[in-house]
Design a protein around this motif. Structure first.
Motif, PDB file in Angstrom:
ATOM      1  N   GLU A  28       0.860  -1.177   0.000  1.00 10.15           N
ATOM      2  CA  GLU A  28       0.000   0.000   0.000  1.00 10.15           C
ATOM      3  C   GLU A  28       0.898   1.230   0.000  1.00 10.15           C
ATOM      4  OE1 GLU A  28      -3.334   0.031  -0.021  1.00 10.15           O
ATOM      5  OE2 GLU A  28      -3.694  -2.095   0.287  1.00 10.15           O
ATOM      6  N   GLY A  29       0.537   2.207  -0.736  1.00  8.64           N
ATOM      7  CA  GLY A  29       1.275   3.463  -0.795  1.00  8.64           C
ATOM      8  C   GLY A  29       0.469   4.431  -1.616  1.00  8.64           C
ATOM      9  N   GLU A  30       1.159   5.201  -2.408  1.00 12.92           N
ATOM     10  CA  GLU A  30       0.452   6.116  -3.302  1.00 12.92           C
ATOM     11  C   GLU A  30      -0.485   5.317  -4.213  1.00 12.92           C
ATOM     12  OE1 GLU A  30       1.669   9.110  -6.855  1.00 12.92           O
ATOM     13  OE2 GLU A  30       2.903   9.177  -5.038  1.00 12.92           O
TER      14      GLU A  30
END
Length: 142
Positions: A28-30
């Motif tokens: 999960e991130g941008e």
């Protein structure tokens, strides 16, 4: 795709009711990104008596399953992206047959190429070689 010892590998897969499942590894991130997959392979131990972790039959079956995976999955294109996760000989109740216990081994497949990580790329690009080799010797996905 050439598979050495294809007949012997297929026989082991049938006799030990080898099957596999797949779990995504997502970062999960941008953007959500699939970075790899865990392919868990299971082989039937049987219930010829009270099976316990580290029993000699369990240890031997896990060794056989690891050899099976090394000969089948690691050669070829996938070799640079796969690794066998060290396993502790443990028994799991079979989800398919309550009269069987199983040992399990995990193969970690990394999705290194940018096209493997594209949203919607799914398993096809990253797991194609591994999945085709398993299916070629009769190992079903559960």
């Amino acid at each position: 795709m050439e598979i050495p010892d294809r007949v012997a590998l297929g026989q082991f897969a049938r006799e030990r009711h080898v099957h596999y499942d797949v779990e995504r590894e997502v970062v999960e991130g941008e953007h959500r990104e699939v970075v790899g997959f865990r392919v868990r392979l299971f082989a039937a131990h049987g219930k010829s008596g009270p099976g316990t972790p580290m029993c000699p039959k369990c240890v031997e079956l896990l060794r056989e399953l690891q050899s099976f995976v090394e000969r089948l999955v690691l050669p070829g294109e996938a070799a640079s992206r796969t690794e066998i996760v060290p396993a502790t000989p443990a028994l799991y109740e079979s989800a398919e047959d309550r009269n069987e216990d199983e040992v399990a081994l995990t193969v970690h497949v990394r999705c290194q190429s940018p096209e493997h990580r594209q949203p919607g790329a799914g398993e096809d690009l990253c797991l194609r070689d591994v999945r085709e080799r398993l299916e070629a010797v009769g190992v079903p996905r559960r």
